[in-house]
Design an enzyme around this catalytic site. Structure first.
Site, PDB file in Angstrom:
ATOM      1  N   TRP A 169       0.813  -1.215   0.000  1.00 29.68           N
ATOM      2  CA  TRP A 169       0.000   0.000   0.000  1.00 29.68           C
ATOM      3  C   TRP A 169       0.853   1.276   0.000  1.00 29.68           C
ATOM      4  O   TRP A 169       0.414   2.339   0.427  1.00 29.68           O
ATOM      5  CB  TRP A 169      -0.980   0.007   1.184  1.00 29.68           C
ATOM      6  CG  TRP A 169      -1.910  -1.169   1.137  1.00 29.68           C
ATOM      7  CD1 TRP A 169      -1.728  -2.372   1.751  1.00 29.68           C
ATOM      8  CD2 TRP A 169      -3.125  -1.281   0.394  1.00 29.68           C
ATOM      9  NE1 TRP A 169      -2.761  -3.228   1.453  1.00 29.68           N
ATOM     10  CE2 TRP A 169      -3.640  -2.586   0.625  1.00 29.68           C
ATOM     11  CE3 TRP A 169      -3.836  -0.423  -0.429  1.00 29.68           C
ATOM     12  CZ2 TRP A 169      -4.818  -3.047   0.050  1.00 29.68           C
ATOM     13  CZ3 TRP A 169      -5.021  -0.868  -1.005  1.00 29.68           C
ATOM     14  CH2 TRP A 169      -5.503  -2.171  -0.764  1.00 29.68           C
ATOM     15  N   LYS A 204      -5.937  -0.332  -5.111  1.00 23.22           N
ATOM     16  CA  LYS A 204      -6.683   0.930  -5.162  1.00 23.22           C
ATOM     17  C   LYS A 204      -5.916   1.957  -5.988  1.00 23.22           C
ATOM     18  O   LYS A 204      -4.704   1.809  -6.224  1.00 23.22           O
ATOM     19  CB  LYS A 204      -6.945   1.469  -3.750  1.00 23.22           C
ATOM     20  CG  LYS A 204      -8.118   0.820  -3.038  1.00 23.22           C
ATOM     21  CD  LYS A 204      -8.547   1.573  -1.790  1.00 23.22           C
ATOM     22  CE  LYS A 204      -9.818   0.958  -1.195  1.00 23.22           C
ATOM     23  NZ  LYS A 204     -10.289   1.684   0.011  1.00 23.22           N
ATOM     24  N   ASP A 425     -32.955   0.107 -15.980  1.00 26.60           N
ATOM     25  CA  ASP A 425     -33.679   0.694 -14.853  1.00 26.60           C
ATOM     26  C   ASP A 425     -33.735   2.213 -14.960  1.00 26.60           C
ATOM     27  O   ASP A 425     -32.818   2.863 -15.469  1.00 26.60           O
ATOM     28  CB  ASP A 425     -32.982   0.301 -13.549  1.00 26.60           C
ATOM     29  CG  ASP A 425     -33.670   0.884 -12.341  1.00 26.60           C
ATOM     30  OD1 ASP A 425     -34.751   0.376 -11.995  1.00 26.60           O
ATOM     31  OD2 ASP A 425     -33.150   1.860 -11.772  1.00 26.60           O
ATOM     32  N   GLU A 480     -37.622   0.335 -18.333  1.00 26.01           N
ATOM     33  CA  GLU A 480     -38.526   0.677 -17.237  1.00 26.01           C
ATOM     34  C   GLU A 480     -38.836   2.170 -17.336  1.00 26.01           C
ATOM     35  O   GLU A 480     -38.028   3.011 -16.959  1.00 26.01           O
ATOM     36  CB  GLU A 480     -37.882   0.363 -15.883  1.00 26.01           C
ATOM     37  CG  GLU A 480     -38.851   0.609 -14.727  1.00 26.01           C
ATOM     38  CD  GLU A 480     -38.164   0.978 -13.416  1.00 26.01           C
ATOM     39  OE1 GLU A 480     -38.740   0.717 -12.350  1.00 26.01           O
ATOM     40  OE2 GLU A 480     -37.068   1.562 -13.462  1.00 26.01           O
TER      41      GLU A 480
END
EC number: 2.4.1.18
Length: 827
Positions: A169, A204, A425, A480
Site C-alpha cells: 500500500w 486501489k 432501470d 422501465e
C-alpha cells in the site's frame, strides 16, 4: 426502481392508443385498433425543442495527435457537413406508424441527426461502435505482453499511484503517468515470469487533486470488489481478478433461442434463500433455478448484480459497474449460475443501472469527482448532476469517456458473462431533465417532445440498443419507463430509441388501487380492460401484476393485501378455507392471469409471488435492527403439502404452460368482446383462445353466451376453479361447446358483441376459464385446406393442459375425504 427508492407516485400510463372490439371502425377479424391523437405543432423553433449540452471534446478523439486547434477544425467541418445532410432522417418510419407524431418531426430528425453524428465520430476515431465498447480491454487492470497495465481516466488528478497488497500500500514506487486526454497509465512487468500483482489481491487508485490532498479510490473499471463484513461500514477494496485456467469457469452450454414471448422470473439472488442471510450465486443456481424451470418460465431477470455498497438499495445504488456483487460470490460463481440457467433452457437478463450512480465517495465512481468541470467528470456538475429524490449522481451522457464507460459496461456483461439482454432501470429519469419528479404524465405528446427532453441521454440509449443488437441480435432489452414515451420501443433506424419491450407500469398500480380502495362490487370491468390494453400497439410491453416494487417495506404483496393476517393461520388444507382465504386465492389467480393474458406481449413475476408469498420485503437496516427475516423467500410454504400455497403455485405452472403451447402472448390478435359491468364478466380472445373472467363475488352464470371468431367445437383448456388450483371443481372439462353463427358474416354490428360466432358456458363466481377449439377440428381443417401443419405431438401437448386442470380431481377429493376422517377421529 421508482417505488423501491421512493422516487414518486407512479404516473398514469395513458398512451395515445385505444384497443376496442366495439369500435365501428374496427374491421371484423382484425386484432387491434389504434387511435392516435393529433396535436398542434409546438410554436417554438426546432432548436428549442431539444435542450442539449454536448461536450464531445474532439481533441481527445484523434488517434494520431496533431494540434488541438487543427483537430477541432476538422471535426467542426464534418459536423457542419452532417448537419446539412439529412439523408439519414428523410424517411422516419416512426412517423408513418403514428401520424400523430408528424408535428414533432423536427424533434425526431434532430435526435436522429445527433445519433448519426455521434456514431460516425465513434466509427471514425475508434474504429466502430463495437470496438469502442471494448474499453475494459484498455482501462482498468489488464495483461499486456508480460506485464500488467493499469489505465484510469482521471483528468482532475494532479498525481497518481497504484497501491495494494502487492506493494504494501505504498505507491511511491508505482507512480502513474498522465497523457493529454487525462488518462493515467502504469506498466508493471512480471517478476520471474509471475504477475507482479497476484490474482485476488487488493488494489486501489491513489491520486492527489488540486487542493493537495491525496485520496484512495477503487479503480473505476475494477472487475471485483470486496469488503470486510465483520467491520461496520468498512470501505470496499478493489480486487485484481485474473484466476488461473484451473479456477476460471468455462461456459459449457449455448445461449437458449429467443422465445416468442418472454415469461420472466424476476429474482434477487441475495434474498432467494429460506435462511435469514445472503444467498449465494451457486445456491441460487442449484436450488432456485430448478423451481423456475419447473414453473415454465423461459427467462430470468436478475437484480442487484452490479456491486453496490448498500445492500438495502436493492442494487440500484451502484458503486462498481464492472464488478459482480461480492456478497453472493465471485465472478466465476455468477458464470456458473448463468451457464446452469442456459443448460435448463432459461435465458438470463440483467437489471442494469445506467440512469444514475451511488453518491458514495469512498467506494464508488463518485469518488473521482473532486470539483472539476463536467467535461472532466463522469457526472454533470451542479443541480443537473444530482438526483434529489434518489440522493445519487447523474451521468453526463454527452461526454466521450462516459459513453465509452457505459457502452463498454454493456458489452462486458454480454461477452464475459453471457447475459442474454438487459432490463434498463430508471429510464424516465434519463429521458427528461425533470427526471419525472412531480410529473403526472397524461399522454399529451407535448410532454414527451419539448425542452424537457434530455437528448444526450436519448442518444446514449439509441447507441446502447444499437450496440446490444449488433453484438447479439437475439438479445432482449426492456425499458422501465413510467412516462410512456412514444417510440421508446421502436427500432433505432425508424427513429425510435430501440428497446424491445417496455414495462407496463400502470397495471400494478391499478391492482393496488383496487385492492386498497374498492370493494369487490366497485370493480369496473371497463376500467380493468382499459388499463390492461392501454398501450401503443406497435411497441411491445411486459405486463406484471406485481414486481419487487409492490412488496417493499411499507407495502404488501397482492396475496397479503387480499388475505392479510389470515395467511398466518388460515392456509392449512386440513380445515375448510375461510371466506377471506377462498376469495384471496381466487382473486390472486385471476389478477395474475388476466394481467398476463391481456396486459402485454410478455409477462413478469417477482420471486415468490407465484405462490402468494406473504408479508413484504425489508432489507437489513438500522430500523429493523439489521434483520434478514423479511429479506428471504419462505420456500417451505409452497413445499409443505398441506398448505394452500401449492394451489397458487400449481396455477402459475399451468398458466405458463398454457402460453408455452398456445403462444397467446406472442399473438397480435387481441379482442375484448365484452366487459359487462352488471355481470362483472370480461370476455376476450387472444390468439385463437377464448378467455372468460367472472369477477362477480356471488353470481354463477349457466348458459352464459360468449362471442368468438372461429366456428367449431370448443372445450376447456384452462380452469382456475379446478381442484388442483384450490378451486371447487364446478366447471365440466369434458363438455363440448358448439358455436352458433351470429348475424350477417362481415357485418360486425349484426353480430353478437361484434363477434361472428358464439357458444355458451358455465361461469362460476371469481373464476377464469379458457376455451380452445378441439384438435380434431383443427386437424381436419388442415388436411382439407393444407393451410398449416399440426403434429400429433402438438395435439398431445394441448391435451396436457386440459389434464393439468382435470386429471387430479379424484386425487384431491380422496385427500379431502382422508382429512375429514382425520378430523372426525380427532373429535
Amino acid at each position: 426502481m421508482y417505488a423501491s427508492l421512493g422516487m414518486l407516485p407512479k404516473a398514469d400510463f395513458r398512451v395515445l392508443t385505444h384497443f376496442s372490439s366495439r369500435d365501428s371502425s374496427l374491421a371484423p377479424g382484425s386484432n387491434l385498433f389504434v387511435t392516435p391523437q393529433r396535436l398542434a405543432k409546438l410554436s417554438v423553433a426546432p432548436g428549442k425543442l431539444l435542450v442539449s449540452s454536448r461536450h464531445l471534446h474532439t481533441r481527445r478523439l484523434s488517434s494520431t495527435q496533431t494540434s488541438a486547434e487543427h483537430d477541432h477544425t476538422i471535426v467542426t467541418d464534418e459536423l457542419s457537413e452532417m448537419m446539412s445532410n439529412k439523408s439519414d432522417t428523410k424517411d422516419l418510419g416512426i412517423l408513418e406508424l403514428d401520424p400523430g407524431l408528424v408535428p414533432y418531426k423536427d424533434h425526431f430528425e434532430y435526435r436522429m441527426q445527433r445519433f448519426s453524428e455521434q456514431k460516425m465520430l465513434i466509427d471514425q476515431y475508434e474504429g466502430s461502435l463495437e470496438d469502442f465498447a471494448k474499453g475494459y480491454l484498455k482501462f482498468g487492470l489488464n495483461r499486456e505482453e508480460g506485464s500488467i497495465v493499469y489505465r484510469e481516466w482521471a483528468p482532475a488528478a494532479e498525481e497518481a499511484q497504484l497501491i495494494g497488497d502487492f506493494n504494501g500500500w505504498d505507491g511511491w514506487n508505482h507512480k502513474m503517468e498522465k497523457d493529454q486526454f487525462g488518462v493515467w497509465t502504469i506498466k508493471i512487468p512480471d517478476v520471474n515470469g509471475n504477475s507482479a500483482i497476484s490474482h485476488n489481491s487488493r488494489v486501489k487508485f491513489r491520486f492527489k487533486h488540486s487542493n493537495g490532498v491525496w485520496v484512495d479510490r477503487l479503480p473505476a473499471w475494477i472487475k471485483y470488489a470486496i469488503v470486510d463484513s465483520t467491520i461496520f461500514a468498512a470501505p470496499y477494496d478493489g480486487v485484481y481478478w485474473d484466476p488461473p485456467p484451473s479456477e476460471r469457469y468455462e461456459f459449457k452450454y449455448p445461449r437458449p433461442p429467443k422465445p416468442e414471448a418472454p415469461r420472466i422470473y424476476e429474482a434477487h439472488v441475495g434474498m432467494s434463500g429460506s435462511e435469514p442471510r445472503v444467498n449465494s450465486y451457486r445456491e441460487f443456481a442449484d436450488d432456485v433455478l430448478p423451481r423456475i424451470q419447473a414453473n415454465n418460465y423461459n427467462t430470468i431477470q436478475l437484480m442487484a448484480i452490479m456491486e453496490h455498497s448498500y445492500y438495502g438499495s436493492f442494487g440500484y445504488h451502484v458503486t462498481n459497474f464492472f464488478a459482480v456483487s461480492s456478497r453472493s460470490g465471485t465472478p466465476e460463481d455468477l458464470k456458473y449460475l448463468i451457464d446452469k440457467a442456459h443448460s435448463l433452457g432459461l435465458r438470463v437478463l440483467m437489471d442494469v443501472v445506467h440512469s444514475h450512480a451511488s453518491n458514495n465517495i469512498t467506494d464508488g465512481l463518485n469518488g473521482f469527482d473532486v470539483g472539476q468541470p463536467t467535461q472532466d467528470s463522469y457526472f454533470h456538475t451542479g443541480d443537473r448532476g444530482y438526483h434529489t429524490l434518489w440522493d445519487s449522481r447523474l451521468f453526463n451522457y454527452s461526454n466521450w469517456e462516459v459513453l465509452r464507460f457505459l457502452l463498454s459496461n454493456l458489452r462486458w456483461w454480454l461477452d464475459e458473462f453471457k447475459f442474454d439482454g438487459f432490463r434498463f432501470d430508471g429510464i424516465t429519469s434519463m429521458l427528461y431533465h425533470h427526471h419525472g419528479i412531480n410529473m403526472a404524465f397524461t399522454g399529451d405528446y407535448n410532454e414527451y417532445f419539448c425542452e424537457s427532453t434530455d437528448v444526450d441521454a436519448v442518444v446514449y440509449m439509441m447507441l446502447a440498443n444499437c450496440l446490444i443488437h449488433s453484438l447479439y441480435p437475439d438479445a432482449t432489452v426492456i425499458a422501465e419507463d413510467v412516462s410512456g414515451m412514444p417510440g421508446l420501443g421502436r427500432p433505432v433506424d425508424e427513429g425510435g430509441i430501440g428497446f424491445d419491450f417496455r414495462l407496463a407500469m400502470a397495471i400494478p398500480d391499478k391492482w393496488i388501487d383496487y385492492l386498497k380502495n374498492k370493494n369487490d362490487n366497485e370493480w369496473s370491468m371497463n376500467d380493468i380492460t382499459r388499463t390492461l390494453t392501454n398501450r401503443r400497439y406497435t411497441e411491445k410491453c411486459v405486463a406484471y401484476a406485481e414486481s419487487h416494487d409492490q412488496s417493499i417495506v411499507g407495502d404488501k404483496t397482492i396475496a397479503f393485501l387480499l388475505m392479510d393476517d389470515q395467511m398466518y393461520f388460515g392456509m392449512s388444507c386440513l380445515k375448510e378455507a375461510s371466506p377471506s382465504i377462498d376469495r384471496g386465492i381466487a382473486l390472486h389467480k385471476m389478477i395474475h392471469f388476466i394481467t398476463m393474458a391481456l396486459g402485454g406481449e410478455g409477462y413478469l413475476n417477482f420471486m415468490g409471488n407465484e405462490f402468494g408469498h406473504p408479508e413484504w420485503i425489508d432489507f437489513p437496516r438500522i430500523g429493523n435492527e439489521w434483520s434478514y427475516d423479511k429479506c428471504r423467500r419462505q420456500w417451505e410454504l409452497v413445499d409443505t403439502e398441506h398448505l394452500r400455497y401449492k394451489f397458487m403455485n400449481n396455477f402459475d405452472i399451468a398458466m405458463n404452460f398454457l402460453d408455452e403451447k398456445f403462444s397467446f402472448l406472442a399473438s397480435t390478435k387481441q379482442i375484448v368482446s365484452s366487459a359487462d359491468e352488471e355481470d362483472k364478466v370480461i370476455v376476450f380472445e387472444r390468439g385463437d383462445l377464448v378467455f372468460v373472467f367472472n369477477f362477480h363475488p356471488n353470481n354463477t352464470y349457466d348458459g352464459y353466451k360468449v362471442g368468438c371468431d372461429l366456428p367449431g367445437k370448443y372445450r376447456v383448456a384452462f380452469d382456475s376453479d379446478a381442484w388442483k388450483f384450490g378451486g371447487h371443481g364446478r366447471v365440466g372439462h369434458d363438455v363440448d361447446h358448439f358455436t352458433s353463427p351470429e348475424g350477417t358474416p362481415g357485418v360486425p354490428e349484426t353480430n353478437f358483441n361484434n363477434r361472428p360466432n358464439s357458444f355458451k358456458v358455465l361461469s362460476p363466481p371469481r373464476t377464469c376459464v379458457v376455451y380452445y377449439r378441439v384438435e380434431e377440428d383443427i386437424l381436419y381443417e388442415t388436411k382439407v385446406d393444407d393451410a398449416s401443419h399440426v403434429e400429433d405431438g402438438d395435439l398431445d401437448d394441448a391435451m396436457k393442459i386440459n389434464e393439468a386442470t382435470l386429471g387430479i380431481e379424484s386425487e384431491v377429493q380422496s385427500s379431502e375425504i382422508i382429512e375429514e376422517e382425520e378430523e372426525e377421529e380427532d373429535e
